[in-house]
Each structure stands twice: as structure tokens, then as C-alpha cells.
Motif scaffolding. Structure first.
Motif, mmCIF file in Angstrom:
data_model
loop_
_atom_site.group_PDB
_atom_site.id
_atom_site.type_symbol
_atom_site.label_atom_id
_atom_site.label_comp_id
_atom_site.label_asym_id
_atom_site.label_seq_id
_atom_site.Cartn_x
_atom_site.Cartn_y
_atom_site.Cartn_z
ATOM 1 N N ARG A 83 67.659 19.025 -6.557
ATOM 2 C CA ARG A 83 67.723 17.570 -6.731
ATOM 3 C C ARG A 83 67.841 16.786 -5.427
ATOM 4 O O ARG A 83 67.852 15.559 -5.433
ATOM 5 N N LEU A 94 71.125 15.403 6.265
ATOM 6 C CA LEU A 94 72.352 15.231 7.063
ATOM 7 C C LEU A 94 72.662 16.433 7.957
ATOM 8 O O LEU A 94 73.758 16.521 8.526
ATOM 9 N N ILE A 136 77.795 32.221 0.148
ATOM 10 C CA ILE A 136 76.426 32.056 0.659
ATOM 11 C C ILE A 136 76.497 31.113 1.861
ATOM 12 O O ILE A 136 76.762 29.919 1.715
ATOM 13 N N GLY A 140 75.609 24.075 1.601
ATOM 14 C CA GLY A 140 76.358 23.004 2.262
ATOM 15 C C GLY A 140 77.816 23.033 1.828
ATOM 16 O O GLY A 140 78.095 23.158 0.637
ATOM 17 N N ALA A 142 80.188 20.567 1.931
ATOM 18 C CA ALA A 142 80.607 19.400 1.131
ATOM 19 C C ALA A 142 80.041 19.512 -0.285
ATOM 20 O O ALA A 142 80.767 19.314 -1.265
ATOM 21 N N TYR A 150 83.839 27.091 -6.563
ATOM 22 C CA TYR A 150 84.369 28.402 -6.959
ATOM 23 C C TYR A 150 84.003 29.413 -5.879
ATOM 24 O O TYR A 150 82.899 29.362 -5.328
ATOM 25 N N GLY A 195 79.028 7.566 -2.369
ATOM 26 C CA GLY A 195 78.731 7.291 -0.971
ATOM 27 C C GLY A 195 78.336 8.560 -0.239
ATOM 28 O O GLY A 195 78.312 9.653 -0.806
ATOM 29 N N SER A 388 77.523 22.039 -10.974
ATOM 30 C CA SER A 388 76.622 22.624 -9.968
ATOM 31 C C SER A 388 75.698 23.691 -10.550
ATOM 32 O O SER A 388 74.676 24.010 -9.964
HETATM 33 C C1 LIG Z 1 72.369 30.945 -4.163
HETATM 34 C C2 LIG Z 1 73.434 29.977 -4.607
HETATM 35 C C3 LIG Z 1 74.746 30.414 -4.733
HETATM 36 C C4 LIG Z 1 75.757 29.528 -5.140
HETATM 37 N N1 LIG Z 1 77.024 29.989 -5.248
HETATM 38 C C5 LIG Z 1 78.008 29.151 -5.641
HETATM 39 C C6 LIG Z 1 79.354 29.616 -5.755
HETATM 40 O O1 LIG Z 1 79.653 30.781 -5.511
HETATM 41 N N2 LIG Z 1 80.304 28.734 -6.139
HETATM 42 C C7 LIG Z 1 80.014 27.436 -6.418
HETATM 43 O O2 LIG Z 1 80.932 26.676 -6.753
HETATM 44 N N3 LIG Z 1 78.746 26.945 -6.307
HETATM 45 C C8 LIG Z 1 77.748 27.790 -5.941
HETATM 46 N N4 LIG Z 1 76.452 27.307 -5.842
HETATM 47 C C9 LIG Z 1 76.180 25.905 -6.162
HETATM 48 C C10 LIG Z 1 76.293 25.029 -4.896
HETATM 49 O O3 LIG Z 1 77.627 25.050 -4.432
HETATM 50 C C11 LIG Z 1 75.899 23.573 -5.193
HETATM 51 O O4 LIG Z 1 74.582 23.528 -5.666
HETATM 52 C C12 LIG Z 1 76.058 22.661 -3.995
HETATM 53 O O5 LIG Z 1 76.076 21.310 -4.424
HETATM 54 C C13 LIG Z 1 74.969 22.846 -2.968
HETATM 55 O O6 LIG Z 1 75.216 22.045 -1.840
HETATM 56 P P1 LIG Z 1 74.044 21.888 -0.750
HETATM 57 O O7 LIG Z 1 74.484 20.956 0.294
HETATM 58 O O8 LIG Z 1 73.621 23.244 -0.311
HETATM 59 O O9 LIG Z 1 72.874 21.289 -1.635
HETATM 60 P P2 LIG Z 1 71.915 20.017 -1.510
HETATM 61 O O10 LIG Z 1 70.821 20.313 -2.482
HETATM 62 O O11 LIG Z 1 71.559 19.744 -0.102
HETATM 63 O O12 LIG Z 1 72.813 18.841 -2.026
HETATM 64 C C14 LIG Z 1 73.017 18.641 -3.408
HETATM 65 C C15 LIG Z 1 73.568 17.259 -3.640
HETATM 66 O O13 LIG Z 1 74.943 17.217 -3.257
HETATM 67 C C16 LIG Z 1 75.268 15.931 -2.777
HETATM 68 N N5 LIG Z 1 75.742 16.056 -1.401
HETATM 69 C C17 LIG Z 1 75.735 17.154 -0.618
HETATM 70 N N6 LIG Z 1 76.307 16.880 0.575
HETATM 71 C C18 LIG Z 1 76.682 15.589 0.542
HETATM 72 C C19 LIG Z 1 77.334 14.722 1.456
HETATM 73 N N7 LIG Z 1 77.713 15.115 2.683
HETATM 74 N N8 LIG Z 1 77.582 13.432 1.071
HETATM 75 C C20 LIG Z 1 77.231 13.019 -0.162
HETATM 76 N N9 LIG Z 1 76.600 13.789 -1.063
HETATM 77 C C21 LIG Z 1 76.336 15.057 -0.723
HETATM 78 C C22 LIG Z 1 74.009 15.100 -2.869
HETATM 79 O O14 LIG Z 1 73.977 14.400 -4.098
HETATM 80 C C23 LIG Z 1 72.930 16.163 -2.837
HETATM 81 O O15 LIG Z 1 71.724 15.719 -3.412
HETATM 82 C C24 LIG Z 1 75.424 28.161 -5.432
HETATM 83 C C25 LIG Z 1 74.093 27.742 -5.301
HETATM 84 C C26 LIG Z 1 73.109 28.632 -4.901
HETATM 85 C C27 LIG Z 1 71.689 28.159 -4.777
#
Ligand SMILES: Cc1cc2nc3c(=O)[nH]c(=O)nc-3n(C[C@H](O)[C@H](O)[C@H](O)COP(=O)(O)OP(=O)(O)OC[C@H]3O[C@@H](n4cnc5c(N)ncnc54)[C@H](O)[C@@H]3O)c2cc1C
Length: 435
Positions: A83, A94, A136, A140, A142, A150, A195, A388
Motif C-alpha cells: 500500500r 522516507l 526481517i 521499516g 516505524a 510482534y 501525520g 499489518s
Molecule cells: C516478510 C515480512 C515479515 C513481517 N514480519 C512481521 C513480524 O514479524 N511482526 C510484525 O508485527 N509485522 C511483520 N510484518 C508486517 C510489517 O511490520 C508491516 O507491514 C509494516 O507496516 C511494514 O513497514 P514498512 O516501512 O516496511 O512498510 P511500507 O510499505 O514502507 O509502509 C507501510 C505504511 O506504513 C506507514 N508508515 C511507515 N513508516 C511511516 C512513517 N515514518 N510515518 C508515517 N507513516 C509511516 C505508511 O502508511 C506506509 O504506507 C512483516 C511483513 C513482511 C513483508
């Protein structure tokens, strides 16, 4: 406004803000820069911008608001539905805003909004410290923490969301603010809805020893092995398996004692439990996870893994497709780690297991396992699922039902906070979406 006009307008704004890195759709870097973990997400953003400092983020949000330009935020790109990229929306990446700074009293650390989990784990370990993270490294921090968070340290120190003690945010007017208690409550669970999170201040803990590693149980009859493992694990829980498991306590002898008990829960073909480090664990898991996959995820929160639930999971594992994108992963929230001393909109506060059923490449398999678990566990599936991991397509026709499923009793607070902190819905393409 037509896309070409929007682009021309954006380019004149960027000429006045030359520090912001710009990747136009015509750039050779565009195709790679728009890639996220979920390769099924084929959306093409209007353009990609990479702010280099906090004031760049402010300028971008002010511009987007003034022009009514929809935008998304991206850090690790690991949202399971991809998304962070939306067709024709401006993508604000970012990833240049990174860093982890430990406070002089070593009780908390400030983590920049674009930092990945790997940097958090590695930097804190070098300082003799730890905080809950997932395994992993490319996720990200945050994005992981604000929606729940988790991971293997959650039983010991709690969820990621409960570590957040302060946040610096760019609000819907493009101004930098320190989150007050009300905004913090919303950030803890609904993250980017209000925000851009520039910085999170999170609790950290002393840690110098860790005992963990893979145990491989005989998979000749994996269904039976899992059902037996689960039945024995429930007895171990009744005995009081300590919160430090994955063993992140100082007494490795005691950790070895409990590890031996886990090893005895089934027929073992390999036991690689050993003293290790957080950087080593992150490097190992990072090497085994594909960087990009097609498909989608499913999840359930179950209060217990009853024998019926175990049977359903066992059936699913027995049919696990041979593809690195297909996984069933089980996180447990138990004991004191379920409780929080801070306000949040994270709703699942009863002890539970969070089931991650990742159907990458093999969606039908994952959907089938999720349905089987649901049918078998009617008495122990909790009403809310983890945002998530929850597949929003299951409620594509009803945003209200989707919110109810992911935020339960907290939906009302979520909406009140939205009307206070982002009444014009400037942050409309975030996780979660409200309209
Ligand atoms: C392979 C894999 C393993 C995972 N394992 C776990 C796990 O063990 N435990 C668990 O809890 N989750 C897990 N997840 C889920 C993951 O923690 C979430 O999908 C998380 O939101 C991903 O963050 P991202 O920055 O990588 O994603 P992105 O796709 O970059 O960000 C997702 C959304 O988060 C918001 N966001 C992110 N950073 C900011 C910021 N600085 N300010 C404002 N909004 C922000 C935005 O709305 C953004 O669109 C896993 C996902 C994957 C793909």
C-alpha cells in the motif's frame, strides 16, 4: 488535474526545493524505486520524491495539501498489500531519514522515521541494548512498531507499540510537532493515519546475551508432529515457560534448561540453539526471506491453539507449497507482555497467538488454511485481526467492517483523533484508510 500538469507543477515546486531528490516517471531509476515487497502491486506513482531532512518533509506535505495532491509514504515497502504505492499518487520515500541515537541514561533511544529494523537491532546491540523488533531487517521500524509490532522479544519486553514514549510528527499543516498524549494514543496502533512520523522515542533494555536458533522437527508426518508439539507446548506453558523465551535473559544456564524442554516436544532432526547476537540473527533471517514476492497474506488472532486449531494448522503445513514465499508463522503474546501501561488504539490485549499465513505465490493455499483455521477455531478466534497482516480485500466492499475487524473497540477513538489531528484527511492513503 491531468497527470502532466501535476508533474509540471511538482517540478517547479522541486526547483524551489532542490535538496529533495526527485525521480521522475521518465527516469531510469523509477522502475526500481517504485518496487515494494508485494510484487503484485503494479501501481505507478505520479513520481517519487526522497526528502533529505525534516524541513523537506514539511515542504512536501504543505505542497501536497495546497494542491490537494494524494500521496503515500514509504519506508521498508513491506506492507503486505504494497500500500505504499498507489497509482498516480506522489510517493514520498522516507528512506534517507535514518538514525538511532541512544539517550545518555540508556533507557530510551530516538529512531528516525525512515530507519529499517536491521539498523535498529544492530546499533542497539553495539551499545549493549535491545528493544523489541521483528526479525526481517528490511522492514521499516516505524511501520512495524506503530501498528503493533510482534516479534521474538515481545513476550519479554512487550509489543513494539508499547515501547513508544514520544514522537515527532509532521502534521497535516506541514508543521513539526511533538505528539501530545492524545496523538500518541493514536500513533500507538494507527501510525501514519495522523501525520508523518519523523522520530519515535522508544524504551530500550540492557542485553548482552541471547540464546536462540532453529530446531528442525521430523517432517515425515508434519501434521502429526505439529499437533503433538502443540499439545506438549501447552503443558509447558502450564509449567510457566519464562517470558525471556527467545532467551534474552542474563542466565544462559536457565535458558538452556528451557531450550531442552522445547527440543523434547517432538522428534528432532536438527537443534542449532546456541548463544548468538542480534546482528547474527538479523543477518540469518534476512538471507532467507525473498526480497519481492507475488500474492497476499491472511491472519487470525486465536486465544489458544486448541487441538482443533492445531489440527487445522497441521493440515495446512502438510500441504505447504514448496515456495519460499509461503509460510505459517506463529507469534505468541502472553503474560505481562499483553498489558500496556500506555494508551493506544491497539485492541488485541488478551493473551493470544497471532497467526501469519503468508500465501505468496500460493494465495489459494493460504486462503484455504485461513478458512480451515477459522472453521476449526470458532470458539477461540478473537474478534480483531492484526492490521499489518489482515487482508483488506476480505472486506473490500465495507470499509466500516474492515475498520471494525482491525481496530474493534478502538474505532471510535481512532475517528475522534482523526477529526482532531487531520480533519481534512490530508493523510488519506495511509495504513489504515478511514474512507
Ligand atoms: C516478510 C515480512 C515479515 C513481517 N514480519 C512481521 C513480524 O514479524 N511482526 C510484525 O508485527 N509485522 C511483520 N510484518 C508486517 C510489517 O511490520 C508491516 O507491514 C509494516 O507496516 C511494514 O513497514 P514498512 O516501512 O516496511 O512498510 P511500507 O510499505 O514502507 O509502509 C507501510 C505504511 O506504513 C506507514 N508508515 C511507515 N513508516 C511511516 C512513517 N515514518 N510515518 C508515517 N507513516 C509511516 C505508511 O502508511 C506506509 O504506507 C512483516 C511483513 C513482511 C513483508
Amino acid at each position: 488535474m491531468a497527470t502532466t500538469t501535476q508533474l509540471a507543477d511538482l517540478e517547479s515546486f522541486l526547483q524551489e526545493n532542490p535538496k529533495i531528490h526527485y525521480i521522475a516517471p521518465s527516469s531510469p531509476d523509477y522502475a526500481d524505486a517504485r518496487i515494494v515487497y508485494n510484487a503484485s502491486r503494479a501501481d505507478n506513482p505520479l513520481a517519487i520524491v526522497q526528502p533529505q531532512c525534516h524541513s523537506d518533509v514539511c515542504a512536501l506535505i504543505k505542497y501536497a495539501k495546497r494542491k490537494s495532491l494524494p500521496f503515500t509514504l514509504r519506508v521498508g515497502g513491506h506492507n503486505l498489500e504494497g500500500r505504499a504505492v498507489v497509482e498516480d499518487a506522489l510517493l514520498i520515500d522516507l528512506r534517507a531519514l535514518t538514525g538511532v541515537t541512544v539517550a545518555p541514561d540508556q533507557k530510551c533511544a530516538t529512531i528516525q522515521g525512515g530507519t529499517l529494523q536491521g539498523e535498529v537491532g544492530n546499533t542497539l546491540w553495539a551499545a549493549g541494548l535491545g528493544t523489541p523488533i521483528g526479525l526481517i531487517p528490511s522492514v521499516g521500524y516505524a511501520g512495524w512498531a506503530v501498528y503493533g509490532g510482534y516479534g521474538p522479544f515481545s513476550a519479554h519486553w512487550g509489543l513494539g507499540v508499547d515501547q513508544i514514549i514520544a514522537a515527532t510528527v509532521v502534521n497535516s499543516d506541514g508543521e513539526i510537532i511533538q505528539a501530545d498524549e492524545a496523538l500518541l494514543e493514536g500513533i500507538r496502533g494507527a501510525g501514519g493515519l495522523y501525520g508523518v512520523i519523523l522520530e519515535l522515542v522508544v524504551k530500550v533494555y540492557p542485553i548482552s546475551k541471547i540464546l536462540t536458533g532453529p530446531i528442525i522437527f521430523d517432517s515425515a508426518d508434519i501434521h502429526k508432529t505439529f499437533v503433538r508439539y502443540n499439545a506438549e507446548y501447552r503443558k509447558l506453558e502450564a509449567e510457566g515457560i519464562p517470558a525471556e523465551f527467545v532467551w534474552s535473559g542474563m542466565d544462559l544456564e536457565e535458558g538452556q534448561f528451557w531450550s531442552r524442554k522445547i527440543v523434547s516436544l517432538g522428534p528432532v532432526v536438527m537443534n542449532a540453539i546456541a548463544p548468538t547476537t542480534v546482528p547474527e540473527i538479523l543477518a540469518n533471517t534476512g538471507a532467507h526471506v525473498p526480497s519481492r514476492v507475488y500474492g497476499s497474506a491472511f491472519t487470525h488472532n486465536v486465544s489458544i491453539i486448541s487441538s482443533e486449531t492445531a489440527e487445522a494448522i497441521g493440515r495446512g503445513i502438510a500441504k505447504l507449497p514448496k515456495d519460499p514465499g509461503t509460510i505459517i508463522s506463529i507469534h505468541q503474546l502472553r503474560g505481562k507482555s499483553t498489558k500496556s501501561h500506555v494508551a493506544s488504539v491497539f485492541d488485541a490485549r488478551d493473551p493470544h497467538f497471532m497467526l501469519e499465513i503468508l500465501g505468496f505465490s500460493k494465495e489459494a493455499w493460504a486462503a484455504g488454511v485461513a478458512e480451515d483455521v477459522s472453521q476449526a477455531s470458532q470458539h477461540n478466534v478473537l474478534p480483531t485481526g492484526y492490521i499489518s497482516l489482515y487482508n483488506s480485500l476480505l472486506q473490500a466492499d465495507s470499509p466500516a467492517a474492515y475498520l471494525e475487524k482491525t481496530y474493534g473497540s478502538k474505532v471510535k477513538v481512532l475517528k475522534i483523533l482523526k477529526s482532531r489531528f487531520d480533519p481534512e484527511n490530508v493523510f488519506q492513503l495511509t495504513v489504515p484508510t478511514l474512507k
